[in-house]
Design an enzyme around this catalytic site. Sequence first.
Site, PDB file in Angstrom:
ATOM      1  N   LYS A 163      -6.473   1.788   2.064  1.00 53.84           N
ATOM      2  CA  LYS A 163      -7.708   2.404   2.570  1.00 53.84           C
ATOM      3  C   LYS A 163      -8.414   1.422   3.516  1.00 53.84           C
ATOM      4  O   LYS A 163      -8.512   0.231   3.202  1.00 53.84           O
ATOM      5  CB  LYS A 163      -8.594   2.701   1.359  1.00 53.84           C
ATOM      6  CG  LYS A 163      -9.640   3.734   1.556  1.00 53.84           C
ATOM      7  CD  LYS A 163     -10.286   3.938   0.184  1.00 53.84           C
ATOM      8  CE  LYS A 163     -11.630   4.586   0.280  1.00 53.84           C
ATOM      9  NZ  LYS A 163     -11.572   5.971   0.652  1.00 53.84           N
ATOM     10  N   GLU A 170      -7.943  15.222  18.553  1.00 51.74           N
ATOM     11  CA  GLU A 170      -7.449  16.116  17.487  1.00 51.74           C
ATOM     12  C   GLU A 170      -8.593  17.001  16.965  1.00 51.74           C
ATOM     13  O   GLU A 170      -8.410  18.207  16.765  1.00 51.74           O
ATOM     14  CB  GLU A 170      -6.880  15.227  16.379  1.00 51.74           C
ATOM     15  CG  GLU A 170      -6.310  15.917  15.176  1.00 51.74           C
ATOM     16  CD  GLU A 170      -5.870  14.872  14.137  1.00 51.74           C
ATOM     17  OE1 GLU A 170      -5.117  13.942  14.479  1.00 51.74           O
ATOM     18  OE2 GLU A 170      -6.296  14.998  12.973  1.00 51.74           O
ATOM     19  N   THR A 213      -1.512  -0.968  -7.745  1.00 54.33           N
ATOM     20  CA  THR A 213      -1.180  -0.260  -8.988  1.00 54.33           C
ATOM     21  C   THR A 213       0.350  -0.123  -9.047  1.00 54.33           C
ATOM     22  O   THR A 213       0.949   0.518  -8.171  1.00 54.33           O
ATOM     23  CB  THR A 213      -1.851   1.132  -8.987  1.00 54.33           C
ATOM     24  OG1 THR A 213      -3.240   0.940  -8.748  1.00 54.33           O
ATOM     25  CG2 THR A 213      -1.634   1.872 -10.284  1.00 54.33           C
ATOM     26  N   SER A 249       0.105   7.889  13.477  1.00 52.25           N
ATOM     27  CA  SER A 249      -0.284   9.297  13.385  1.00 52.25           C
ATOM     28  C   SER A 249       0.900  10.178  13.036  1.00 52.25           C
ATOM     29  O   SER A 249       2.032   9.888  13.400  1.00 52.25           O
ATOM     30  CB  SER A 249      -0.879   9.792  14.704  1.00 52.25           C
ATOM     31  OG  SER A 249      -1.181  11.168  14.564  1.00 52.25           O
ATOM     32  N   ASN A 292       2.363  -2.602  -4.225  1.00 46.07           N
ATOM     33  CA  ASN A 292       1.113  -1.842  -4.332  1.00 46.07           C
ATOM     34  C   ASN A 292       0.296  -2.432  -5.480  1.00 46.07           C
ATOM     35  O   ASN A 292       0.863  -2.907  -6.469  1.00 46.07           O
ATOM     36  CB  ASN A 292       1.424  -0.359  -4.612  1.00 46.07           C
ATOM     37  CG  ASN A 292       0.192   0.517  -4.454  1.00 46.07           C
ATOM     38  OD1 ASN A 292      -0.281   0.723  -3.343  1.00 46.07           O
ATOM     39  ND2 ASN A 292      -0.343   1.016  -5.568  1.00 46.07           N
ATOM     40  N   GLY A 297       0.859  -1.197   0.000  1.00 43.65           N
ATOM     41  CA  GLY A 297       0.000   0.000   0.000  1.00 43.65           C
ATOM     42  C   GLY A 297       0.881   1.226   0.000  1.00 43.65           C
ATOM     43  O   GLY A 297       1.362   1.661   1.046  1.00 43.65           O
ATOM     44  N   ALA A 335       0.387   4.516  -1.033  1.00 41.29           N
ATOM     45  CA  ALA A 335      -0.130   5.884  -1.187  1.00 41.29           C
ATOM     46  C   ALA A 335       0.684   6.768  -0.228  1.00 41.29           C
ATOM     47  O   ALA A 335       1.809   6.416   0.132  1.00 41.29           O
ATOM     48  CB  ALA A 335      -1.624   5.903  -0.906  1.00 41.29           C
ATOM     49  N   VAL A 336       0.125   7.887   0.188  1.00 37.25           N
ATOM     50  CA  VAL A 336       0.891   8.853   0.994  1.00 37.25           C
ATOM     51  C   VAL A 336       1.566   8.199   2.199  1.00 37.25           C
ATOM     52  O   VAL A 336       2.784   8.319   2.404  1.00 37.25           O
ATOM     53  CB  VAL A 336      -0.063   9.962   1.522  1.00 37.25           C
ATOM     54  CG1 VAL A 336       0.678  10.964   2.377  1.00 37.25           C
ATOM     55  CG2 VAL A 336      -0.756  10.651   0.378  1.00 37.25           C
ATOM     56  N   MET A 337       0.780   7.483   3.004  1.00 36.50           N
ATOM     57  CA  MET A 337       1.311   6.967   4.263  1.00 36.50           C
ATOM     58  C   MET A 337       2.302   5.818   4.027  1.00 36.50           C
ATOM     59  O   MET A 337       3.384   5.795   4.608  1.00 36.50           O
ATOM     60  CB  MET A 337       0.162   6.495   5.165  1.00 36.50           C
ATOM     61  CG  MET A 337      -0.718   7.607   5.646  1.00 36.50           C
ATOM     62  SD  MET A 337       0.170   8.857   6.593  1.00 36.50           S
ATOM     63  CE  MET A 337       0.371   8.037   8.165  1.00 36.50           C
TER      64      MET A 337
HETATM   65  P1  NBP Z   1      -5.561   5.901   1.107  1.00 36.86           P
HETATM   66  O1  NBP Z   1      -6.418   5.721   2.318  1.00 36.86           O
HETATM   67  O2  NBP Z   1      -5.842   7.002   0.177  1.00 36.86           O
HETATM   68  O3  NBP Z   1      -5.580   4.512   0.290  1.00 36.86           O
HETATM   69  C1  NBP Z   1      -4.888   4.378  -0.926  1.00 36.86           C
HETATM   70  C2  NBP Z   1      -4.181   3.037  -0.970  1.00 36.86           C
HETATM   71  O4  NBP Z   1      -5.141   1.973  -0.823  1.00 36.86           O
HETATM   72  C3  NBP Z   1      -3.485   2.814  -2.310  1.00 36.86           C
HETATM   73  O5  NBP Z   1      -2.294   2.100  -2.061  1.00 36.86           O
HETATM   74  C4  NBP Z   1      -4.504   1.964  -3.049  1.00 36.86           C
HETATM   75  O6  NBP Z   1      -3.951   1.168  -4.068  1.00 36.86           O
HETATM   76  C5  NBP Z   1      -4.959   1.075  -1.932  1.00 36.86           C
HETATM   77  N1  NBP Z   1      -6.171   0.334  -2.237  1.00 36.86           N
HETATM   78  C6  NBP Z   1      -7.447   0.751  -2.409  1.00 36.86           C
HETATM   79 BR1  NBP Z   1      -8.001   2.485  -2.343  1.00 36.86          BR
HETATM   80  N2  NBP Z   1      -8.304  -0.233  -2.672  1.00 36.86           N
HETATM   81  C7  NBP Z   1      -7.550  -1.345  -2.696  1.00 36.86           C
HETATM   82  C8  NBP Z   1      -7.848  -2.700  -2.915  1.00 36.86           C
HETATM   83  N3  NBP Z   1      -9.096  -3.107  -3.125  1.00 36.86           N
HETATM   84  N4  NBP Z   1      -6.831  -3.607  -2.887  1.00 36.86           N
HETATM   85  C9  NBP Z   1      -5.578  -3.206  -2.661  1.00 36.86           C
HETATM   86  N5  NBP Z   1      -5.219  -1.915  -2.433  1.00 36.86           N
HETATM   87  C10 NBP Z   1      -6.197  -0.997  -2.446  1.00 36.86           C
HETATM   88  O7  NBP Z   1      -4.020   5.958   1.545  1.00 36.86           O
HETATM   89  P2  NBP Z   1      -3.311   6.829   2.689  1.00 36.86           P
HETATM   90  O8  NBP Z   1      -3.832   8.216   2.740  1.00 36.86           O
HETATM   91  O9  NBP Z   1      -1.861   6.588   2.512  1.00 36.86           O
HETATM   92  O10 NBP Z   1      -3.786   6.101   4.032  1.00 36.86           O
HETATM   93  C11 NBP Z   1      -3.556   4.731   4.310  1.00 36.86           C
HETATM   94  C12 NBP Z   1      -4.201   4.414   5.652  1.00 36.86           C
HETATM   95  O11 NBP Z   1      -3.573   5.211   6.670  1.00 36.86           O
HETATM   96  C13 NBP Z   1      -5.691   4.720   5.721  1.00 36.86           C
HETATM   97  O12 NBP Z   1      -6.332   3.816   6.572  1.00 36.86           O
HETATM   98  C14 NBP Z   1      -5.725   6.096   6.350  1.00 36.86           C
HETATM   99  O13 NBP Z   1      -6.941   6.368   7.022  1.00 36.86           O
HETATM  100  C15 NBP Z   1      -4.560   5.988   7.328  1.00 36.86           C
HETATM  101  N6  NBP Z   1      -3.949   7.275   7.700  1.00 36.86           N
HETATM  102  C16 NBP Z   1      -3.775   8.266   6.783  1.00 36.86           C
HETATM  103  C17 NBP Z   1      -3.179   9.464   7.162  1.00 36.86           C
HETATM  104  C18 NBP Z   1      -2.943  10.554   6.159  1.00 36.86           C
HETATM  105  O14 NBP Z   1      -2.477  11.636   6.584  1.00 36.86           O
HETATM  106  N7  NBP Z   1      -3.185  10.349   4.892  1.00 36.86           N
HETATM  107  C19 NBP Z   1      -2.745   9.631   8.484  1.00 36.86           C
HETATM  108  C20 NBP Z   1      -2.912   8.577   9.386  1.00 36.86           C
HETATM  109  C21 NBP Z   1      -3.512   7.402   8.986  1.00 36.86           C
HETATM  110  P3  NBP Z   1      -3.935   1.721  -5.581  1.00 36.86           P
HETATM  111  O15 NBP Z   1      -2.744   2.611  -5.667  1.00 36.86           O
HETATM  112  O16 NBP Z   1      -3.809   0.487  -6.373  1.00 36.86           O
HETATM  113  O17 NBP Z   1      -5.239   2.441  -5.803  1.00 36.86           O
END
Ligand code: NBP
Length: 497
Positions: free
Chosen positions: A87, A201, A44, A140, A42, A19, A21-23
Amino acid sequence: MEGGAAAAAQALSRIGLAGLAVMGQNLALNVADKGFAISVYNRTTSKIDETVERARREGQLPLFGQYNPRDFVLSIQKPRSVIILVKAGAPVDQTIAALSEHMEPGDTIIDGGNEWYENTERRISEASAKGLLYLGMGVSGGEDGARNGPSLMPGGSHQAYLNVRDILEKVAAQVEDGPCVTYIGEGGSGNFVKMVHNGIEYGDMQLISEAYDVLKNVGGLSNSELADIFAEWNTGELESFLIEITADIFNVRDEEETGNKGELVDKILDKTGMKGTGKWTVQQAAELSIAAPTIAASLDSRYMSGLKEERQNAAQIFKKEGLEEDFSSPISGVDKKRLIDDVRQALYASKICSYAQGMNLLRAKSVEKGWGLNLGELARIWKGGCIIRAVFLDRIKKAYQRNPGLANLLVDPEFAREMVARQGGWRRVVGLAIQNGISVPGMSASLQYFDTYRRSRLPANLVQAQRDYFGAHTYERVDKEGAFHTEWSKLARKARI
Ligand code: NBP
């Protein structure tokens, strides 16, 4: 490098992360930066290339891209530990299904997403049926935290934690009393603690926005004055990440060529987004009969902020009725210097109430689930890395260390003294805001929480009388034991004669 050949060519990685994405991308780079070889995957594949390229640019970090679940899993040393950062919800189940097919008993899955704790508890049993260990780990700190040191809240299998403890302790934010990670407890405790962290928060952000509203619309402070005030506050008892970034925000100028220059903050639509952890916190507080009015007020404020069009219509309707929204700030007669000091005190005292609510919620859940949460240790791991990191968390840690059975943060002798010292300014701010039609739901909810909690006698006697009157629910007396019922209407009729 690509596929199984690459996995065979390189030494096995110490850990894997799926996975990107950003995190995920940033946490993987952080792990590699600390010298632990990591495999990444990942769904994709372009994100795998992107991450591998970043690892190369950021100093040839030991990070290895794998392009299918099998190669990814097989490229990790046994017992394998795989962090998932996709996600929350169904994507986590789908990712587990794809990876666990290739995992063996004794391997570990670590979900780092903002997951609902009961999903983690379900997955713990499903994983255990296959001999797999499982951690639900709150992470976090957003993008920057993930890359440079987040606060980590792992809960679930203790053995799984021990398998990766050295990595987590290096990757987490470092503060003077250790890394911002600890084993939280069994089951979904890590996710639950992260959820309450997010609820707190919400509270912090709402209280800061109210401080801004009062300073701007009662005190008439400009953005540049606000930037200075928040920067100054960040050198004292309010020192925290959110106060620091707020000071920065007031200084950022709008770079859009709209012809109307000024600070960007004034151009941002007043509608707050959310992803659900605040709602879960309030739902859990209600389930556990824990009063969390500041956190609930923050959630309600987000909901009401979303009613932009309705609010605009309402403003028009009330204007026609003679209620103007237009604040002619600074409001006459307001002593600006004193207002600023009062708002600082109101913000601090309100924050303490909000943290007291969050901590009580954590304790109630811990008792229900038998998690044995250590509240002082939770305050410690929030001192760095996470969004609510703040100097005063050290004082919360010490309060719970002094007295682990503390009924409420408000009655810790140090905090009690501070609340009393700040109540004058706090009451003036809430009063002034109410008088001038400025909503301060978080600050007033905190003040009501304080004023309710500190009173030895409340008007609940009247509510009990009413309940007994219409529903024969009985009541207790202050002067003797037992449950009592009165024929209220009969006695009231007699009294009227
Ligand atoms: P996102 O929550 O935006 O998720 C994107 C990721 O999920 C991508 O790697 C995407 O793969 C993958 N994904 C999805 Br959508 N559906 C999928 C599936 N069916 N099978 C496999 N992979 C799948 O990413 P994020 O913002 O990095 O957050 C990740 C987690 O960390 C979340 O639970 C979020 O709540 C938590 N979090 C986020 C933050 C923040 O600041 N962003 C902070 C703290 C915690 P793809 O590239 O193939 O679409």
